[in-house]
Design an enzyme around this catalytic site. Structure first.
Site, PDB file in Angstrom:
ATOM      1  N   GLN A  37       7.517   2.754  -6.217  1.00 48.94           N
ATOM      2  CA  GLN A  37       8.585   3.158  -5.389  1.00 48.94           C
ATOM      3  C   GLN A  37       9.884   3.308  -6.197  1.00 48.94           C
ATOM      4  OE1 GLN A  37       7.723   5.001  -2.855  1.00 48.94           O
ATOM      5  NE2 GLN A  37       5.667   4.082  -2.819  1.00 48.94           N
ATOM      6  N   TYR A  88       0.922  -1.216  -0.005  1.00 42.95           N
ATOM      7  CA  TYR A  88      -0.101   0.031  -0.128  1.00 42.95           C
ATOM      8  C   TYR A  88       0.858   1.132  -0.073  1.00 42.95           C
ATOM      9  CZ  TYR A  88      -0.220  -0.418   5.307  1.00 42.95           C
ATOM     10  OH  TYR A  88      -0.183  -0.449   6.531  1.00 42.95           O
ATOM     11  N   GLU A  89       0.027   2.491  -0.303  1.00 44.37           N
ATOM     12  CA  GLU A  89       0.788   3.820  -0.182  1.00 44.37           C
ATOM     13  C   GLU A  89       1.798   3.654  -1.501  1.00 44.37           C
ATOM     14  OE1 GLU A  89      -0.779   6.125   1.614  1.00 44.37           O
ATOM     15  OE2 GLU A  89       0.817   7.462   0.561  1.00 44.37           O
ATOM     16  N   GLY A  90       1.593   2.964  -2.568  1.00 38.82           N
ATOM     17  CA  GLY A  90       2.183   2.871  -3.622  1.00 38.82           C
ATOM     18  C   GLY A  90       3.169   1.639  -3.669  1.00 38.82           C
TER      19      GLY A  90
END
Lengths: 591, 591
Positions: free
Chosen positions: A441, A434-436
């Site tokens: 990244q 999650y969060e990319g």
């Protein structure tokens, strides 16, 4: 049952011996004397160790349940959440104006590590609220801030972030959720959002959903996405909670881990929403706080590794199995403790040297975020933006691996759920996604951040390493650190050079090495952290610090990292330099 | 729901193009013409893909349950087990005398991969039975063989292996389970065994437990351990099932994965047991089949990686997200499939090149086991003994990592249980632990196997590599393979040399590098496999094989492994050469 003891002394070491926070000119930092931060950390340590950690396995076993449209959290979560609210832990770094304590982000990050170590699933309820509140703080009108923030800072109301839809996660331009403008300036939101952490629950009077949606007739793709505040219950101008809004829980996802957090499918059916920030600038608004959010997830990687390590050490000291190869060490027992065996130590040292290095890296990042926000330091902002994908991607990949290593020390007892070691790996797994997702990244790092502002920030990073090595070249006590750091940094520079030379001609050559580059960069960062920590430890010892074992342990642990983990940089460089040929060669149908 | 398609063509390639099985002089091998093995593999592929694979998620979701002392397997397991028995799949390599088909182990291993890929938890019921039957075959009296084997070969009765107790797993000398001799020559077994896979269930009329226990008054520690046959139901001399024996299920463990297999706590309370093999030689009897058992677990690492990869490829081709960096590839769709992105390909190539290399490695190992058993080839026996810890440890570590990579390709959809990707990682995790945790494998490799018979077997391995490189030095079509294989092999030799020089003086110097050595060795083995596969692929292409894409894909995949995975050997060597200083430096209390 696993236990958790907050690493207060290790955090204090980073804050004061390494980052020297109370001598910084960042506004608010001068208040962070060692006594003060120690009091905050001790208090947080007590709460997390005694209240939140025991609920971690409860949350895993029970999970959340949906009954007649109502979501119930696991036994004990509600009472613990009340305790967290009462202690004022939910708004540590939020403005005093809205009920927060306006403490530096670096300190709230240190506290955040404890919360996440003790109970990741539980902590996400306030974590998501913090993210949503930060977005309102940055993009809301004064009216919106006054209306929503006080209750969110106190977590009387919690928040969520609604991005993903069934057919799109990374590529949000494909989004279908619609926002129809109404005459009164509000919008009617309709569509389905999935994977909504803390999406619904029984611990707050209201839930403030931040929802990305498209206003019909707007630009195609990502440029037509706007951000909306969509409360679970409508709130009137006096702040009173009114009717239920048109948002309902379709389902709670069954997941590999973080069972204590309700990951919801949310169905929006003409729900009333209010534009947050500018029309069609929703992605910008959602991602303003991206560095903090991603640093926070990187921190979860550390947090999971730390608590898993603590329990692995206890087990390795306690469990008697086999005899030391160099001679019996526990003659009065039937066998020696696991910790005498070299391969067990190798694993524990991997974990220990990772956690302590990662902690320094994260708190350094948080310090730069403070500098960027509190004194508008553009260089700090640029550097932390560069390092954010490394913090998120490298630390969650590694953090997960460390939980697997900790679990392995338990043998079969790590595979059964009874000891809680399986939960640490299952929970840690989500942070890579999650969060990319970590592939995103790596793409962000190589495809965007590396060349940002003409490559200025990566040059600044190399200068930090170079200057540290130069300034300490004559220090015999740092030789074990400077030599490998220089070599690793040279590998990183060679990789960057390779990308510059080939990436222009064929971007696939660069992007095929993006994951390796992120890991190479991460190792250099942790090598730099260990070199700085070694210098600080030497200084403390030279200054006559009483707890010599603590500082000598830092030096020993750091030497391990430099000797045994940093050689990974050569492997990553070698892979990067093979380019994209072997990666891209196969036609899709031949996979 | 995940799917599974047996990789028949890839297996055939290894059996015939690489190992050339039907031209071998190992007894029984000449029957393995390509048509015959193809028929067996196709049939197994159908059964595993259509019957066992769909039950995999059922087993995970339902698990096994204990009700009033009776263990129930998940819905559908019983019917599927009947189908497996009826098809004769349970005794492929067992002697015809006892109802088996006496096929070479290499072929039953190839079939075993399919079974394990499709449903690991299910396959363990027959896998444990096979292990127990093999021990009886090797150590039983004729009477014991006649009594137990026919029913076990057919899986009318299943088997278990009882080693672990609550306080001891690796260190079985600490065992407390007792066997009291009775006047009639039998024993009364009392004690508690844990982690007993397939420990009890509803799919067989009887269960034959093989139990390690100590006869009171015997030698201390491991030298006083004997092996016993302890049936769930007593069987009379005519083979009729009689009274329930004194063994009961204390509990079914809640585990991270393989929920479909009943992992039991078994309580023995004066259960009737019969000595198997010699008194106080229980460990030898239990471990006679160790190479096969460990190779079988290494195969589970491959099997998990293979099925996870297959599903990851499908998803990567299907899921539309983002656009290729070099230009739109799917102009008629809203986005390009994931597989266009270099980092997705990097992950898929890691997986593909691992699985195909691992398969060759395992089948080569199985071929050596056949040579050892069927023609008493001592050299083959020695070499496969050396390689067994590499097969088990390296392939299960890597196999697990590959399932994590496959899961990652699904993003958030890999974290929820709906798509089954989480199950592959949770199931694969156990293979790193059971049948000797991977740390124990590394210890066995460095502490025992390396120097066995004066280092003869490791020299034989290096000769194989050296001769391959020499014989093919002029082959331009193998240049991409020979050069990196030579370099990697040099790293392995340097590591071995380091151990020889330092290990005598300080064993901690060697054992601190045992895990790295196991991985270094594993990469060299897979590099050798790829070099051999490349040679075979070139030969097929030169011979006018019609399916050129298949063989060219082999070459491309192999080049990827050599270029992108083999550079790991340098890192492992560098770590090894730092010795034990940094690993052993900390006092236990400073962890």
């Amino acid at each position: 049952m696993p236990t958790y003891t907050a690493p207060v002394k290790d955090i204090q070491f980073v804050l004061h011996d390494v980052l020297n926070v109370s001598n910084s000119d960042v506004p608010g930092y001068s208040d962070m004397e060692a006594d003060f931060t120690n009091a905050v950390l001790e208090e947080a340590g007590k709460l997390t160790g005694e209240v939140l950690a025991p609920l971690n396995v409860v949350g895993d076993h029970e999970g959340c349940r949906l009954e007649n449209g109502v979501v119930y959290t696991p036994t004990g979560f509600k009472a613990a959440f009340e305790q967290v609210k009462e202690g004022g832990w939910t708004g540590l770094d939020m403005p005093e104006q809205y009920g927060g304590q306006e403490l530096p982000y670096v300190l709230s990050t240190a506290v955040g590590e404890m919360f996440s170590s003790s109970n990741q699933a539980f902590t996400m309820y306030q974590g998501l609220t913090h993210g949503a509140a930060a977005a309102i703080l940055a993009h809301g009108t004064d009216e919106q801030k006054d209306k929503w923030l006080p209750k969110m800072v106190s977590c009387e109301w919690t928040g969520t972030m609604n991005l993903t839809e069934p057919h799109c996660g990374t590529d949000l331009g494909l989004m279908r959720t619609k926002a129809e403008p109404q005459d009164n300036g509000s919008y009617k939101i309709s569509g389905q959002k999935i994977f909504i952490s803390a999406g619904d629950h029984d611990m707050a009077d209201n839930i403030v959903h931040l929802v990305l949606a498209k206003v019909p007739g707007g630009p195609e793709g990502i440029k037509g996405v706007s951000l909306f505040i969509v409360p679970k219950f409508i709130v009137d101008d006096e702040g009173n909670i009114g009717a239920r809004n048109g948002v309902s829980v379709g389902n709670i996802e069954k997941k590999m881990g973080i069972h204590g957090n309700s990951t919801c499918v949310l169905n929006y059916d003409e729900a009333e929403g209010y534009l947050l920030g500018d029309l069609n600038k929703g992605m910008r608004a959602m991602f303003t706080m991206m560095n903090e959010a991603r640093l926070g997830v990187g921190m979860q990687g550390l947090a999971a590794a730390e608590v898993a390590y603590q329990n692995a050490v206890d087990y390795a000291k306690d469990r008697l199995q086999g005899r030391a190869v160099t001679g019996v060490e526990n003659p009065n027992g039937p066998a020696d403790p696991l910790i005498v065996h070299p391969d067990i130590r190798r694993s524990l040292m991997d974990q220990k040297s990772f956690s302590e290095g990662a902690r320094a890296f994260i708190l350094w990042g948080a310090q730069m975020i403070d500098a960027a926000h509190r004194k508008n330091d553009k260089d700090a902002d640029g550097l932390v933006s560069l390092l954010t994908p490394v913090i998120k991607g490298f630390l969650t990949d590694e953090g997960y691996d460390m939980t697997v290593k900790a679990q392995q020390i338990y043998g079969g007892h790590g595979y059964i759920e009874e000891h809680g070691m399986s939960q640490f790996t299952r929970d840690a797994r989500i942070a890579m996604i999650y969060e990319g997702a970590n592939g995103v990244q790596a793409l962000d790092l190589v495809g965007r951040k590396l060349a940002q502002d003409g490559g200025k920030h990566v040059m600044a990073f190399f200068d930090i390493v170079k200057n540290f090595c130069k300034d300490n070249a004559e220090d015999e006590g740092l030789k074990d650190f400077i030599v490998p750091l220089k070599a690793a940094s040279k590998d990183l520079q060679a990789a960057g050079m390779y990308f510059m030379q080939t990436g222009m001609k064929n971007p696939n050559d660069a992007l095929s090495g993006s994951n390796d580059f992120m890991h190479l960069f991460g190792h250099v960062c942790l090598g730099l952290m260990w070199a700085q920590m070694a210098k600080a430890a030497n200084a403390a010892l030279a200054g006559g610090a009483s707890d010599t074992a603590f500082y000598e342990t830092k030096l020993t642990t750091g030497r391990y990292y430099m000797a045994r983990r940093l050689p990974a940089t050569g492997m990553h460089l070698a892979r990067i330099q093979t380019g994209g040929d072997t990666v891209m060669a196969l036609a899709a149908e031949n996979f």
